[in-house]
Design an enzyme around this catalytic site. Structure first.
Site, PDB file in Angstrom:
ATOM      1  N   HIS A   1      40.808  40.491  30.994  1.00 40.25           N
ATOM      2  CA  HIS A   1      41.942  40.931  31.515  1.00 40.25           C
ATOM      3  C   HIS A   1      43.303  40.328  30.765  1.00 40.25           C
ATOM      4  O   HIS A   1      44.438  41.063  30.942  1.00 40.25           O
ATOM      5  CB  HIS A   1      42.016  40.748  32.856  1.00 40.25           C
ATOM      6  CG  HIS A   1      41.217  41.685  33.501  1.00 40.25           C
ATOM      7  ND1 HIS A   1      41.133  43.115  33.463  1.00 40.25           N
ATOM      8  CD2 HIS A   1      40.251  41.540  34.522  1.00 40.25           C
ATOM      9  CE1 HIS A   1      40.129  43.525  34.278  1.00 40.25           C
ATOM     10  NE2 HIS A   1      39.426  42.752  34.922  1.00 40.25           N
TER      11      HIS A   1
ATOM     12  N   GLU B   1      34.867  41.236  31.223  1.00 44.24           N
ATOM     13  CA  GLU B   1      36.430  41.394  31.510  1.00 44.24           C
ATOM     14  C   GLU B   1      37.075  39.929  31.697  1.00 44.24           C
ATOM     15  O   GLU B   1      37.974  39.794  32.264  1.00 44.24           O
ATOM     16  CB  GLU B   1      36.517  42.180  32.632  1.00 44.24           C
ATOM     17  CG  GLU B   1      36.989  43.580  32.218  1.00 44.24           C
ATOM     18  CD  GLU B   1      35.649  44.500  31.923  1.00 44.24           C
ATOM     19  OE1 GLU B   1      34.325  44.175  32.088  1.00 44.24           O
ATOM     20  OE2 GLU B   1      35.756  45.557  31.658  1.00 44.24           O
TER      21      GLU B   1
END
Ligand code: FAD
Ligand code: NAP
Ligand code: SF4
Length: 672
Positions: free
Chosen positions: A253, A165
């Protein structure tokens, strides 16, 4: 006998075995920071009691510089150990396992002293990180290993190392963020050195009898991401260094490709996990948009993964596992992937809960004990507010009669489910139908309740919703003017040029509906990947095809207008609004803020501007100007001496959404 044989096949993970293949994935609820450990323990224990065998906690910081935000929960000092024991003891007492996720945010940390391999600022973070020197790197590794040791001391059954992420470990791995020229940057061996050292030292710290999960990024979805060969090499090396299990992370993200929103197809990324199956000798866990036992079973049966991770579905229904195991999957409250009450709350620094299940994270506050006295309760309106109130009241033992004027339950959800990308609302309405039948609620469809119907009951609840607001414009009665129920409920024809008055949630949804043609990409994963530019990571690093999203152009010329001068779509959800804005813009929908409406004419919508009147040519003018409460029953009931409870849109229409409607209905019925 379960209908999901692959899902309920035991698996040995090394340090211990599990009775099923479901992992409750890591989710930060915000309870971690409240210091209310009994409440956090109650949240996890409720899920553990209902058959969830392995839980991964929300991310815990190993040190101050690695905390997502100042004050975020962590395992940075020995003083952090004791509070966690409340959690681990509650979960163990309920018969489940729990591992602590250790998350070092790197350049995603919101504090000014954030650190990273190189001083390259993230587009979604406020500060340029401090580039770590060799001593700083050694400190991060030591801190992560020490946090893992504290997790063991707190009673956790192991740890998950967050390596995906776009967080610190991922930042070291990808050339996008690792610009170093020393022994920690450049060739893959150097970029992979920190994650591998973290895994090796963590294994040393936790011992052989604890579970070590590594969350690996298999698809970075950013430019300058890892190649597929690098991902495979890393997976093998991480297993070699001591990981028992690999969970799959998808997308940084900062990626501009949605990865968990409701418009993402179910299990949209499991094919990436499947690519790795057979290449490593540890179990692999698939994740992202897996929200039903059917989807999970299919993935396991077709060799996409050894286990499945679900996070938000455990907010929507704590008893997901138990209901699936005992043949009651139709009674699982579905996660519709809206993010409205979970991730959006997290970004607003509020406790994460669930639109469908407001009890999530509020278990101690909304206990739902059996009612001391069984009462007869009449509810008018089977939209989300009325449905939540009816099910909660019946669950507590009350005798509930639910009146619905339409021929079907759902209220406005019947419209929401027609929007491409919002197909999950179909499942939500189906769930409510099944739950009403199970709860033996007396449902009177096609019955617009009258004051006389309602007056004899002990308690009366008005959940009669809203009516669309008229914009009050001259020409609003012309034949080419439509409301959104005209189109979504009555299939009224729409022309090739459309002016939409009002750019709120419904205006945006109607622009999506009218600018769309062909099958919904949400139901066609290959089409969805094509439209969002997602490709095989073996063909392009990070799995990102150059050029960005390419949805087909709108079949209609659409202008979306609002009076406010602000950017249209600002009121949309923090984690999903960007997807809607990006999609509509890519389809050629025109946004028009600061519009001064003059009148609707047969030619279209006339605006007043400093330069004189301006026509937005339109064959159809669609009014999406908000809503007013529908309380027509109230005066007559009051005249009969009754004081009904008002919930949902019948109470307050402004800024109403299904989250508030369901929350209000649930909380009222918990008190009756
Ligand atoms: P309603 O849903 O309006 O339900 C009221 C019900 O009462 C209706 O079924 C009506 O027929 C019935 N009724 C009225 N009078 C009587 C009577 N006298 N007797 C019996 N029954 C009666 N919200 C979100 O949170 N997320 C979204 O993504 C989202 N998308 C949406 C998309 C669209 C296109 C639309 C139109 C709405 C969307 N919403 C969304 C809004 C959400 O659906 C509403 O906020 C929610 O449905 C309001 O719930 P409610 O129960 O108060 O009222
Ligand atoms: P809304 O979000 O409040 O938007 C109403 C729009 O109408 C605004 O753009 C407003 O902008 C305009 N407006 C208000 N009064 C007007 C008037 N008299 N004349 C002309 N324009 C006027 O309401 P909505 O779009 O009806 O949505 C209702 C609720 O459903 C919202 O609260 C929303 O949260 C929820 N919803 C959520 C989603 C989601 O995806 N989460 C999707 C759909 C709906 P100006 O005042 O600037 O003109
Ligand atoms: Fe799922 Fe929406 Fe609930 Fe979050 S709020 S858990 S996305 S249904």
């Amino acid at each position: 006998m379960t209908g999901y044989p692959h899902l309920f096949r035991p698996i040995d993970l090394g340090p211990f075995a599990l009775p099923n293949r479901i992992v409750m994935g890591s989710m930060h609820t915000g309870l971690e920071e409240t210091g209310d450990c009994p409440r956090l323990a109650a949240f996890y224990a409720e899920r553990a009691r209902a058959g969830c065998a392995l839980i991964v906690t929300g991310g815990l910081a190993p040190n101050l510089e690695g905390a997502v935000l100042p004050g975020a929960a962590g395992l940075a000092t020995d003083a952090d150990i004791a509070p966690h024991r409340t959690v681990t003891e509650a979960v163990h007492a309920a018969g489940a396992r729990i591992v602590a996720q250790i998350l070092h945010a790197g350049r995603y940390a919101l504090g000014p002293d954030c650190v990273a391999p190189s001083a390259v600022k993230a587009p979604i973070a406020p500060h340029t990180p401090i580039a770590l020197d060799a001593a700083g790197i050694e400190k991060q590794i030591a801190d992560i290993a020490a946090a893992a040791a504290r997790a063991r001391a707190a009673g956790y059954d192991g740890v998950e190392i967050m390596g995906s992420e776009g967080y610190l470990l991922n930042q070291f791995l990808a050339p996008r963020t690792n610009r170093r020229t020393d022994a920690w940057g450049g060739p893959w061996e150097n970029r992979a050195r920190l994650p591998l050292e973290v895994v090796r030292r963590t294994r040393e710290a936790i011992g052989q009898d604890a579970l070590l999960i590594y969350r690996i990024s298999l698809l970075d979805l950013v430019e300058g991401g890892q190649t597929w060969d690098e991902c495979v090499r890393l997976a093998r090396a991480v297993a070699e260094a001591g990981a028992d299990v690999l969970t799959t992370g998808i997308g940084w993200h900062e990626a501009r490709v949605p990865t968990i929103a409701t418009s993402v197809p179910r299990a949209a990324f499991a094919w990436v996990t499947k690519k790795l199956m057979g290449a490593v000798n540890v179990p692999l866990v698939a994740s992202n948009r897996i929200n039903t036992p059917e989807t999970a079973e299919r993935l396991l049966a077709t060799g996409h993964a050894d286990l499945v991770s679900m996070a938000r579905p455990f907010l929507a229904d704590a008893a997901f596992v138990e209901k699936a195991r005992t043949g009651r999957a139709h009674l699982i409250a579905p996660c519709i992937a809206c993010n409205q009450a979970c991730l959006d709350h997290t970004f607003e620094l509020k406790v994460a809960t669930c639109l469908v299940n407001p009890r999530a994270s509020h278990e101690t506050e909304i206990p739902l004990d059996p009612a001391p006295n069984r009462r007869r309760i009449a509810i008018a309106g089977a939209g989300p507010a009325g449905l939540a109130a009816a099910l909660t009241a019946a669950g507590r033992g009350h005798a509930v009669t639910l009146f619905e004027a339409a021929g079907e339950i759902g209220g406005q959800l019947r419209m929401a489910r027609r929007i491409p990308g919002k197909e999950e609302f179909i499942g939500l309405v189906d769930y409510y139908k099944a739950a009403l039948a199970e709860a033996r609620i007396e449902l009177r469809l096609n019955h617009a309740a009258t004051p006389e119907d309602l007056a004899p009951y002990d308690e009366i609840v008005l959940a009669t919703g809203v009516t669309p607001r008229c914009a009050g414009l001259a020409g609003e009665d012309l034949p080419h003017v439509r409301t959104y129920p005209d189109i979504l409920l009555r299939d009224a024809p729409v022309g090739d040029r459309v002016a939409i008055v009002g750019a709120g949630g419904i205006g945006f949804d109607m622009a999506e509906f009218l600018s769309h043609q062909g099958p919904s990409p949400t139901l066609d994963p290959a089409l969805w990947r094509h439209e969002w530019g997602v490709t095989d990571p073996a063909d392009a690093p990070g799995g990102l095809r150059p050029g960005g999203p390419c949805p087909p152009p709108s079949p209609r010329a659409i202008t979306l207008l609002q009076r406010k001068p602000s950017r249209p779509g600002r009121s949309l959800g923090r984690t999903t609004g960007w997807i809607k804005r990006l999609t509509l813009a890519a389809r050629g929908v025109a946004f028009r803020p600061a519009a001064a409406y003059a009148a609707i004419t047969p030619e279209g919508l006339e605006l007043a501007t400093d330069a004189g009147p301006e026509l937005v040519p339109a064959d159809t003018v669609l009014i999406c100007a908000g809503q007013e409460p529908n309380r027509t029953l109230l005066p007559a009931l009051e005249a009969l001496g009754r004081t009904p409870h008002l919930i949902g849109g019948a109470d307050v229409a402004a800024e109403l959404d299904a989250k508030r409607a369901i929350d209000q209905g649930t909380r009222l019925a918990a008190r009756l």
